[in-house]
Write an enzyme that holds these catalytic residues in place. Structure first.
Site, PDB file in Angstrom:
ATOM      1  N   ASP A 173       0.852  -1.051  -0.118  1.00  0.00           N
ATOM      2  CA  ASP A 173      -0.242  -0.184   0.094  1.00  0.00           C
ATOM      3  C   ASP A 173       0.734   1.445   0.062  1.00  0.00           C
ATOM      4  O   ASP A 173       2.028   1.390  -0.317  1.00  0.00           O
ATOM      5  CB  ASP A 173      -1.408  -0.222   1.125  1.00  0.00           C
ATOM      6  CG  ASP A 173      -1.833   0.963   1.704  1.00  0.00           C
ATOM      7  OD1 ASP A 173      -2.531   1.526   0.313  1.00  0.00           O
ATOM      8  OD2 ASP A 173      -2.933   1.116   2.310  1.00  0.00           O
ATOM      9  N   HIS A 174       0.527   2.701   0.155  1.00  0.00           N
ATOM     10  CA  HIS A 174       0.679   3.483   0.081  1.00  0.00           C
ATOM     11  C   HIS A 174       2.259   3.843   0.573  1.00  0.00           C
ATOM     12  O   HIS A 174       2.920   3.273   1.477  1.00  0.00           O
ATOM     13  CB  HIS A 174       0.183   4.562   0.972  1.00  0.00           C
ATOM     14  CG  HIS A 174      -0.924   5.063   1.108  1.00  0.00           C
ATOM     15  ND1 HIS A 174      -1.998   5.767  -0.019  1.00  0.00           N
ATOM     16  CD2 HIS A 174      -2.489   4.305   0.938  1.00  0.00           C
ATOM     17  CE1 HIS A 174      -3.335   5.865  -0.403  1.00  0.00           C
ATOM     18  NE2 HIS A 174      -3.382   5.145   0.969  1.00  0.00           N
ATOM     19  N   GLU A 246      -4.225   7.432   8.389  1.00  0.00           N
ATOM     20  CA  GLU A 246      -4.150   6.219   8.176  1.00  0.00           C
ATOM     21  C   GLU A 246      -2.427   5.511   7.998  1.00  0.00           C
ATOM     22  O   GLU A 246      -1.694   6.347   7.607  1.00  0.00           O
ATOM     23  CB  GLU A 246      -4.386   5.999   7.257  1.00  0.00           C
ATOM     24  CG  GLU A 246      -4.016   3.815   7.005  1.00  0.00           C
ATOM     25  CD  GLU A 246      -4.614   3.679   5.380  1.00  0.00           C
ATOM     26  OE1 GLU A 246      -5.967   2.741   5.914  1.00  0.00           O
ATOM     27  OE2 GLU A 246      -4.345   4.048   4.053  1.00  0.00           O
ATOM     28  N   HIS A 290      -9.497   8.455   4.341  1.00  0.00           N
ATOM     29  CA  HIS A 290      -9.723   6.998   4.952  1.00  0.00           C
ATOM     30  C   HIS A 290      -9.826   7.210   6.082  1.00  0.00           C
ATOM     31  O   HIS A 290     -10.216   8.242   6.660  1.00  0.00           O
ATOM     32  CB  HIS A 290      -7.798   7.403   5.276  1.00  0.00           C
ATOM     33  CG  HIS A 290      -7.464   6.468   3.960  1.00  0.00           C
ATOM     34  ND1 HIS A 290      -5.993   7.114   4.069  1.00  0.00           N
ATOM     35  CD2 HIS A 290      -7.444   5.656   3.172  1.00  0.00           C
ATOM     36  CE1 HIS A 290      -5.322   6.051   3.326  1.00  0.00           C
ATOM     37  NE2 HIS A 290      -6.389   6.142   2.057  1.00  0.00           N
ATOM     38  N   HIS A 332      -9.434   4.724  -2.623  1.00  0.00           N
ATOM     39  CA  HIS A 332      -9.573   4.189  -1.317  1.00  0.00           C
ATOM     40  C   HIS A 332     -10.126   4.871  -0.293  1.00  0.00           C
ATOM     41  O   HIS A 332     -10.880   5.800  -1.097  1.00  0.00           O
ATOM     42  CB  HIS A 332      -7.668   5.243  -1.630  1.00  0.00           C
ATOM     43  CG  HIS A 332      -6.721   4.375  -2.364  1.00  0.00           C
ATOM     44  ND1 HIS A 332      -5.552   3.890  -1.342  1.00  0.00           N
ATOM     45  CD2 HIS A 332      -6.028   4.056  -3.705  1.00  0.00           C
ATOM     46  CE1 HIS A 332      -4.479   3.592  -2.260  1.00  0.00           C
ATOM     47  NE2 HIS A 332      -4.817   3.442  -3.395  1.00  0.00           N
ATOM     48  N   ASN A 354     -10.085  -0.461  -1.611  1.00  0.00           N
ATOM     49  CA  ASN A 354      -9.298  -1.083  -0.248  1.00  0.00           C
ATOM     50  C   ASN A 354     -10.212  -0.720   0.809  1.00  0.00           C
ATOM     51  O   ASN A 354     -11.410   0.103   0.653  1.00  0.00           O
ATOM     52  CB  ASN A 354      -7.766   0.243  -0.163  1.00  0.00           C
ATOM     53  CG  ASN A 354      -6.932   0.088  -1.221  1.00  0.00           C
ATOM     54  OD1 ASN A 354      -6.879  -0.702  -2.150  1.00  0.00           O
ATOM     55  ND2 ASN A 354      -5.351   0.718  -0.643  1.00  0.00           N
TER      56      ASN A 354
END
Length: 414
Positions: A173-174, A246, A290, A332, A354
């Site tokens: 992820d990110h 997040e 998020h 997202h 996600n």
């Protein structure tokens, strides 16, 4: 195994929707007119089951997965098989759920949920989640622990995904600019794995340079795509900022205009990456946040995605794909979003969605409920409402509360 496939189209906090539901409407192909690079040139490893001497039997031993493209098989899918799976998602109007995991228990819950629903799933690790997987007591200087943790998690997934008999895309992820050494270590691991098995260890990685200038974002992503595509790794890049908080990244004060990508910006990404390889997706911002918030606090604008598709298709003219949707998007921050917005976004080319906040809660909820149910059996090793001399080992055995956490997570994903 049921032959009917149930795949994720929606996952909304506090809604009746589940992560896996039967695909409905038809949506065009994901990677049309992307023949510049052919992922089919990448070979397939025999699989972890053969390497470890734990051969798959019955459904696990299938060469391909029912009702999916022939190349898609039980276990981790990469290269052409991954492209074919994402292609199938876009053709059939669904998005594959991508769940953040921080432990082997969380991974197993995802695999079990996918198995119960006869559906593919994406398992992904963040940098912080990878470090936790390795153990917080391990030195993370130069991201050593995060690299080791993600690799350990990857081998865990590879070992068990075949046994569960379901296709898995293995993703990270990110990754902000400061975290790039983490992904560098993982790409190196995939390059070494490729030399031995003809496919990468991971399926894909996300590079999130949304906080950097657009030109820098694109140039760095070009470099990574050129390198990653050589071994069949897909690049997910982010354009525009996902709000909320997040994994230690706090974007709660991000200016509103930065939460919405512009069609012109998405086209700039397409122009830059398309000549290099088809192995990329774009996490464009359309108000995503998020976390979980009260209804009305998240203002999604999915039409940004269709405007971008139309804009790029017009620019391409006769070279545009027949479906007029040249970009594959990633969603997202869907927690708390209206189900109509989610379905609309999928119709505009979203193929991956996600999930993190909701499964964090479902996992905790299982522990919480277990403690509440057996509270009086969890206060001492010996002695409970059934008698002062009654042992409590079967209640405080960690496997009991963790299995409860897995069960509620599985139920949430179903």
């Amino acid at each position: 195994m049921k032959l009917a496939i149930a795949i994720a189209t929606v996952f909304v906090a506090r809604s009746t929707a589940n992560a896996f539901i039967t695909p409905g409407s038809s949506v065009p192909v994901a990677f049309q007119s992307r023949e510049a690079t052919s992922p089919s040139c990448f070979g397939m490893s025999k699989g972890m089951a053969d390497d470890l001497g734990t051969p798959c039997e019955d459904e696990c031993a299938m060469d391909s997965y029912p009702n999916l493209p022939d190349s898609v098989h039980p276990g981790v899918v990469t290269g052409q098989a991954m492209v074919d799976l994402l292609n199938h998602a876009k053709e059939n109007g669904y998005a594959i759920p991508a769940v953040n995991c921080v432990s082997s228990s969380g991974i197993n819950a995802c695999l079990e949920a996918a198995r119960k629903n006869d559906a593919p799933i994406i398992i992904q690790f963040s940098s912080g989640g990878s470090q936790f997987y390795a153990g917080k007591g391990l030195d993370n200087n130069n991201f050593k622990a995060a690299i080791a943790g993600a690799i350990s998690g990857a081998f865990h997934v590879r070992t068990l995904a075949e046994q569960y008999g379901i296709p898995v895309i293995l993703h990270t992820d990110h990754c902000a600019k400061k975290l790039l050494p983490w992904v560098d270590g993982l790409v190196k691991a995939s390059e070494r794995y490729f030399e031995k098995y003809g496919e990468p260890l991971f399926s894909s990685h996300m590079i999130d340079l949304s906080e950097e200038p657009l030109e820098e974002n694109i140039e760095i992503c070009k470099d990574y795509l050129a390198r990653m595509s050589k071994v069949g790794l897909l690049l997910e890049m982010e354009l525009g900022i996902t709000g909320g908080e997040e994994d230690g990244v706090d974007n709660t004060d991000t200016p509103l205009e930065d939460l919405y990508s512009k069609p012109e910006e998405i086209y700039e990404v397409y122009k830059a990456l398309q000549p290099i390889s088809p192995l990329y997706t774009i996490a464009a911002a359309f108000g995503n946040v998020h976390g979980v918030y009260s209804p009305g606090n998240v203002q999604l604008e999915p039409k940004i995605l269709t405007r971008a598709q139309d804009y790029i298709a017009e620019k391409l003219g006769d070279d545009a794909p027949e479906d007029k949707k040249p970009v594959s998007f990633v969603f997202h921050g869907g927690s708390g979003s209206d189900i109509k917005d989610i379905r609309e976004a999928i119709g505009y080319g979203v193929i991956k969605m996600n999930i993190d906040t909701d499964t964090q809660w479902s996992y905790w909820e299982g522990v919480k409920d277990f403690e509440a149910k057996y509270h009086d059996y969890l206060q001492t090793q010996i002695g409970n409402p059934e008698g002062d001399d009654k042992p409590n080992k079967k209640y405080y055995d960690p496997r009991e509360c963790l299995r409860s956490a897995e069960f509620t997570t599985i139920k949430r994903l179903e």
